[in-house]
Design an enzyme around this catalytic site. Structure first.
Site, PDB file in Angstrom:
ATOM      1  N   ASP A  90      -5.610   1.466   4.858  1.00 51.02           N
ATOM      2  CA  ASP A  90      -7.046   1.240   4.738  1.00 51.02           C
ATOM      3  C   ASP A  90      -7.819   2.564   4.703  1.00 51.02           C
ATOM      4  O   ASP A  90      -7.395   3.555   5.307  1.00 51.02           O
ATOM      5  CB  ASP A  90      -7.493   0.396   5.937  1.00 51.02           C
TER       6      ASP A  90
ATOM      7  N   GLU B  63      -5.829   2.801   0.020  1.00 45.25           N
ATOM      8  CA  GLU B  63      -7.098   2.288  -0.501  1.00 45.25           C
ATOM      9  C   GLU B  63      -8.014   3.479  -0.781  1.00 45.25           C
ATOM     10  O   GLU B  63      -8.624   4.039   0.122  1.00 45.25           O
ATOM     11  CB  GLU B  63      -7.768   1.353   0.509  1.00 45.25           C
TER      12      GLU B  63
END
Length: 619
Positions: free
Chosen positions: A328, A357
């Protein structure tokens, strides 16, 4: 009487001092490539004690921090055999506390495990909103937020058992890999269902299930020949994380003076990571600012923090037999720290895959972060991150298929133009490509529920280079608008809860409209499974004319095995002159339609219906 009470209190206080409350990692393995292991030991005033190990274990270093409740013990496990080993914590000659620490034998071939790749299709789901397989754990005595399905941002009760119960559905659809948003404990007071404010990196949230349930999920996937990706969040933890509540040292997180609990919101300027003109003020504002108030920003420039995160990631990969990780908010991490993290994890598992990400919108900014990037090399940087997300491609999906008329640069030309920048990536086959995810508008919302637009989009997604990822419910036409709140793009899957008026997991429970979405997706994705030319082949494309885009996937060494894709994004049936595409068609006389199995003649002209596609096998 007062004397007896004081004596009792003193005895209780003395008995609690030096007692081991936690050891992390809770167990480890023998025969790891990196034989060094750092144990975090937590207990009241534990630093006053001296740890003593059995002779088989070599203690390399014992470190204390400013908080006396911690000891960090670095071990050399090179010659350790599987089994339980005693650790004593002594004050002088007196043993105050002792524990058994276990070393396990690794699974055969664990170090060589193969991660997800371009032969896979990833199915992304949010567990709280997918299916409730065990209603008894919807709320839990050890967590704060209670289940409330009527609240858009509340916990709805989906869990690991619900995922397991519907793996056959995901398998039938043609997806080969599961990515679930975080399942580890998120014990914030509200809005805890998303899982991105972790409260314990070693523990599943009991409202989802246990650690054993998580392992069982992997086992169930592997029995079906499927893979398991864990969503990992090194940049920030939850405010309720036990380590945040009792920090080993203040420099474990980025603490901003004057902010409540050290809070200062990130400026979210991710480009400051590679901007040659970026001010320190802007760069620190992005990397050191908190993603949100309940998400303290971890300091990855602290070696102990990175070591903790490396070992935790390895612990999950090893214990849950994972096939990869999705990381993330990757550019918000300290650049050097997160590079050390991914490098060390990949050293243990050279064939694993990890995707970051990189929620940015320009191809050079994304390419900067992929391993061996020539763009990163300009600044002497190599991320060692194998895979990145192609967000610029994601961004144009709604624009492309909502533009039926092609002016210069519009419609499908946007895809053509986007692919012309692929030379910036060191590994185009290891790009994660998607139409949507849990943070953006539902793709079918962007298409106003037009199934023909969806079919065009999923055809493009499934036949381009890279690793396709689909978002749960898109395959049945689910809608959701970001402006109405995150809960609207994270709706419950119909049929995931007992008593739902409809069960779209079953063919008999789908509406005709949902069947149109599902059946097309199923046919396409299952066809893709065996097509190595789609997984690893080269691309040859022709600039779109009248909003018709034609491209080929092929192997130069085997031109007899090729796929021709034709996308008609216009509102009219079209006849296209095939002589223009002779370079791709070669000597093929016909092609097999991947969706209908019909044979299509490749003579002089080819007819294609409005808002439709053709995927033709030319072998």
């Amino acid at each position: 009487m007062k004397y007896n009470i004081l004596l009792l209190m003193l005895m209780v206080l003395t008995s609690s001092m030096g007692q081991v409350q936690r050891v992390e990692p809770p167990y480890w393995w023998t025969d790891m490539k990196n034989s060094e292991l750092q144990l975090l030991v937590h207990g009241n005033q534990i630093s006053e004690l001296q740890p003593e190990f059995t002779p088989e274990i070599t203690v390399k270093k014992i470190e204390k921090t400013e908080n006396p409740n911690y000891l960090f013990i670095t071990l050399d496990t090179k010659n350790v055999q599987p089994g339980n080993y005693k650790i004593k914590f002594k004050k002088g000659k007196r043993t105050i506390s002792s524990i058994d620490y276990q070393f396990l034998e690794r699974r055969e071939g664990s170090a060589d495990r193969k991660g997800f790749d371009s032969s896979d299709v990833i199915y992304l789901l949010m567990p709280d909103r997918f299916a409730n397989g065990n209603p008894s754990n919807d709320s839990h005595s050890k967590t704060i937020e209670l289940a409330n399905r009527g609240e858009q941002g509340g916990r709805h009760g989906g869990d690991i058992q619900g995922i397991i119960d519907h793996l056959d559905y995901i398998d039938e659809l043609g997806a080969t890999t599961l990515w679930s948003t975080p399942l580890t404990l998120d014990n914030e007071k509200t809005y805890s269902y998303h899982g991105y404010a972790c409260s314990d990196l070693y523990q599943m949230d009991p409202r989802y299930g246990s650690n054993k349930d998580f392992v069982r999920l992997t086992e169930e996937l592997h029995q079906r020949g499927m893979k398991h990706i864990m969503d990992y969040v090194p940049n920030h933890w939850g405010l309720s994380h036990w380590l945040i509540q009792d920090l080993p040292a203040q420099d474990w997180l980025h603490y901003w003076e004057g902010g409540e609990n050290g809070f200062k919101r990130s400026n979210y300027i991710q480009t400051s990571q590679m901007d040659p003109y970026a001010s320190t003020y802007d760069a620190e504002g992005c990397m050191d600012g908190w993603f949100d108030y309940t998400m303290p920003d971890m300091n990855e420039s602290n070696p102990m923090v990175i070591n903790y995160l490396v070992q935790n990631a390895i612990w999950w990969i090893e214990s849950a037999h994972l096939d990869g990780m999705r990381v993330d908010t990757y550019p918000y991490n300290d650049k050097e720290g997160i590079t050390e993290w991914v490098t060390r994890v990949m050293e243990e598992y050279p064939n694993l895959n990890i995707v970051g990400e990189i929620f940015m919108h320009e191809t050079p900014h994304i390419a900067f972060w992929q391993k061996d990037s020539a763009i990163g090399a300009i600044q002497g940087f190599n991320s060692n991150l194998p895979s990145v997300m192609d967000f610029p491609l994601h961004d144009i999906f709604p624009e492309v298929f909502n533009q039926s008329e092609q002016n210069w640069g519009d419609g499908l030309f946007k895809v053509y133009d986007h692919l012309t920048q692929d030379f910036l990536y060191p590994n185009i086959n290891n790009l994660l490509i998607m139409m949507g995810n849990h943070d953006v508008n539902r793709i079918n919302q962007a298409f106003d529920g037009d199934v023909d637009k969806y079919k065009l989009a999923i055809t493009l997604l499934a036949t381009l280079r890279g690793i396709p990822q689909i978002y749960y419910g898109d395959e049945i036409g689910m809608l959701g608008e970001k402006s109405k709140g995150d809960g609207d793009i994270r709706r419950d899957f119909p049929g995931g809860w007992s008593g739902d008026p409809q069960n779209a997991f079953l063919e008999s429970g789908r509406t005709e409209n949902q069947k149109a979405y599902f059946d097309y997706t199923k046919k396409l994705l299952n066809w893709r499974k065996s097509k190595s030319v789609i997984h690893k082949g080269k691309t040859l494309h022709f600039s779109p004319v009248d909003n018709v885009y034609v491209y080929f996937r092929y192997f130069p060494e085997n031109p007899k095995d090729a796929v021709m894709v034709v996308l008609n994004n216009s509102l009219k049936d079209q006849q296209i002159d095939l002589t223009r595409f002779k370079e791709g068609i070669q000597n093929h006389q016909n092609g097999k339609n991947a969706i209908t199995d019909e044979t299509v003649s490749l003579g002089t002209m080819l007819e294609i219906k409005a808002k439709s596609s053709l995927v033709l096998e030319l072998n």
